[in-house]
Design an enzyme around this catalytic site. Structure first.
Site, PDB file in Angstrom:
ATOM      1  N   ASN A 147       0.550  -0.907  -0.195  1.00 55.93           N
ATOM      2  CA  ASN A 147      -0.207  -0.428   0.267  1.00 55.93           C
ATOM      3  C   ASN A 147       1.403   1.011  -0.499  1.00 55.93           C
ATOM      4  O   ASN A 147       0.542   1.953   0.331  1.00 55.93           O
ATOM      5  CB  ASN A 147      -0.095  -0.133   1.249  1.00 55.93           C
ATOM      6  CG  ASN A 147      -0.151  -0.044   2.011  1.00 55.93           C
ATOM      7  OD1 ASN A 147       1.076  -0.240   3.312  1.00 55.93           O
ATOM      8  ND2 ASN A 147      -0.553  -0.352   3.655  1.00 55.93           N
ATOM      9  N   ARG A 285       3.882   7.847  11.402  1.00 59.74           N
ATOM     10  CA  ARG A 285       3.071   7.633  12.320  1.00 59.74           C
ATOM     11  C   ARG A 285       3.048   8.536  13.413  1.00 59.74           C
ATOM     12  O   ARG A 285       3.574   9.578  13.077  1.00 59.74           O
ATOM     13  CB  ARG A 285       3.994   6.730  13.304  1.00 59.74           C
ATOM     14  CG  ARG A 285       4.159   5.116  12.941  1.00 59.74           C
ATOM     15  CD  ARG A 285       3.105   4.201  12.781  1.00 59.74           C
ATOM     16  NE  ARG A 285       3.151   3.300  12.137  1.00 59.74           N
ATOM     17  CZ  ARG A 285       2.775   2.508  10.902  1.00 59.74           C
ATOM     18  NH1 ARG A 285       2.343   3.462   9.874  1.00 59.74           N
ATOM     19  NH2 ARG A 285       2.983   1.680  10.461  1.00 59.74           N
ATOM     20  N   GLN A 314      -4.538   4.354  18.312  1.00 58.06           N
ATOM     21  CA  GLN A 314      -5.093   4.221  17.337  1.00 58.06           C
ATOM     22  C   GLN A 314      -6.380   2.624  17.758  1.00 58.06           C
ATOM     23  O   GLN A 314      -5.834   2.323  18.221  1.00 58.06           O
ATOM     24  CB  GLN A 314      -4.889   3.620  16.086  1.00 58.06           C
ATOM     25  CG  GLN A 314      -3.517   4.888  14.939  1.00 58.06           C
ATOM     26  CD  GLN A 314      -3.490   4.813  14.096  1.00 58.06           C
ATOM     27  OE1 GLN A 314      -3.277   6.230  13.066  1.00 58.06           O
ATOM     28  NE2 GLN A 314      -3.139   3.986  13.539  1.00 58.06           N
ATOM     29  N   HIS A 333      -7.061   6.305  10.097  1.00 58.49           N
ATOM     30  CA  HIS A 333      -5.586   5.888   9.767  1.00 58.49           C
ATOM     31  C   HIS A 333      -6.291   4.696   8.434  1.00 58.49           C
ATOM     32  O   HIS A 333      -6.947   3.722   8.502  1.00 58.49           O
ATOM     33  CB  HIS A 333      -5.090   4.899  10.650  1.00 58.49           C
ATOM     34  CG  HIS A 333      -3.727   4.444  10.279  1.00 58.49           C
ATOM     35  ND1 HIS A 333      -3.095   4.127  10.803  1.00 58.49           N
ATOM     36  CD2 HIS A 333      -3.461   4.284   8.197  1.00 58.49           C
ATOM     37  CE1 HIS A 333      -1.351   3.706  10.200  1.00 58.49           C
ATOM     38  NE2 HIS A 333      -1.944   4.070   8.646  1.00 58.49           N
TER      39      HIS A 333
END
Length: 384
Positions: A147, A285, A314, A333
């Site tokens: 990705n 991050r 998260q 995210h």
């Protein structure tokens, strides 16, 4: 029989899709640089389906159950009574995602004597304590490059959204207004700006390549300098450190892994060296940026905007200050979890499992930790 514990994000609020906006996703031949796409023996899903949420199960259930293994899939990952905590002690394999990470801390790894393999469905394995994985002989693998382009596209989108003041302008439309002056009072052209990336690996280099046609001046810093021919092709200016680079930029994008050298990098001191009104984009991050320093920089105007889709922890709590700070373009995210990307990282997760169960070597580019040491991509990207 192995127990495979898989942590994925929740299904859509209105239920699992019965149909999709598009019938399929485009097929790509390979990744930039020549790395081949995941190549499992087969797939039990159709590319373009939502496989990254709980009901999608990464398309793994039929495959694992045919081999006699147990698959537990949950989104309940936090706290001592979570499904994840209850099943971890006898799990042999844990699969997690950067978007909804099951944090494999040193304490959790110590409570999992059967754990042999931790797979990241996606890229970025900093939710695993790599030192503890090394100590306990746990192999850590991720679906490298699956990705990366997805994230690079998201970065370019966020840069343009901030610089052109897109989100507030769209809000005027939703609210029934036509307030052009309000919309353009913070809108600029990207053309002619200095844009720099902290790290120029797979994602950072892809961002630079996509920004070059915008007639911007491109900068980068990385622990591994790019080949001279790439610097010449893109007219890149190299800086030894982020501290040297950021005062020269109008836009800074962070595309570095989280490790001790990058944790908390964007603090009050570094932000204070940037040009007044710089835009900062962080899809790497959340912990690379000091949470409260970002808020202060936006409130003072030192930053003209901040966008990204990475937080800590998260999922981010409802009172996280990044939800309400001024001039931001934050998303959950999602940058690396498009339906196109899901097809690749789900296929890669299966490829890693097939290698593990047959005793075949896991691809070097997928490896982060193996044999009690950093390995493959991990040896290139992380430090113990």
């Amino acid at each position: 029989m192995a127990k495979v514990l898989c942590v994925l994000y929740d299904d859509p609020v209105n239920g699992y899709p019965k149909e999709y906006a598009r019938p399929t996703v485009p097929r790509i031949a390979g990744y930039p640089g020549g790395q081949t796409l995941p190549s499992p023996s087969g797939l039990d899903f159709t590319p373009g389906e939502l496989v990254g949420s709980v009901s999608g199960e990464l398309g793994l259930r039929s495959f694992l159950e045919r081999l006699g293994h147990e698959l537990v899939v949950t989104s309940d990952k936090d706290g001592p009574d979570s499904v994840f905590e209850r099943h971890l002690p006898d799990a042999e394999i844990v699969i997690s995602q950067p978007f909804w990470p099951a944090y494999l801390t040193a304490e959790r790894i110590a409570k999992a004597p059967n754990l042999k393999l931790a797979v990241t469905a996606g890229i970025g394995s900093d939710h695993v304590d790599l030192d503890a994985a090394i100590k306990h002989g746990v192999t850590v693998a991720e679906v490298t490059f699956s990705n990366s382009i997805s994230v690079a596209e998201h970065v370019v989108m966020m840069i343009l959204s901030l610089v052109r003041n897109y989100l507030p302008s769209h809000q005027w439309v939703l609210d029934g207004g036509w307030n052009i002056a309000d919309c353009v009072a913070r809108s600029y052209d990207l053309e002619g700006m200095d844009v720099g990336t902290v790290a120029a690996g797979r994602i950072g280099l892809a961002v630079l390549r996509r920004l070059a046609p915008f007639d911007v001046r491109l900068h980068y810093t990385d622990r591994h300098r790019l080949p001279a021919e790439v610097e010449s092709e893109l007219n890149l200016t190299f800086h030894e450190t982020a501290r040297e680079m950021v005062p020269n930029c109008d836009v800074v994008t962070v595309n570095a892994p989280l490790h001790p050298e990058t944790r908390g990098m964007f603090d009050d001191e570094l932000l204070g060296t940037m040009r007044h009104g710089t835009y900062l984009i962080n899809t790497a991050r959340g912990l690379i940026a000091d949470r409260d320093a970002i808020v202060r920089a936006l409130e003072s105007g030192q930053l003209a905007g901040y966008a990204g889709d990475v937080w800590y922890p998260q999922p981010a709590p409802a009172d996280h200050p990044w939800r309400t700070m001024p001039h931001h373009g934050m998303t959950p995210h999602i940058s690396g979890s498009s339906l196109s990307a899901q097809a690749r990282y789900a296929a890669g997760a299966r490829e890693i499992l097939e290698s593990y169960f047959t005793g075949a070597p896991i691809r070097s580019e997928y490896l982060i930790v193996d044999g009690g040491a950093l390995a493959g991509t991990g040896a290139h990207s992380y430090s113990t």
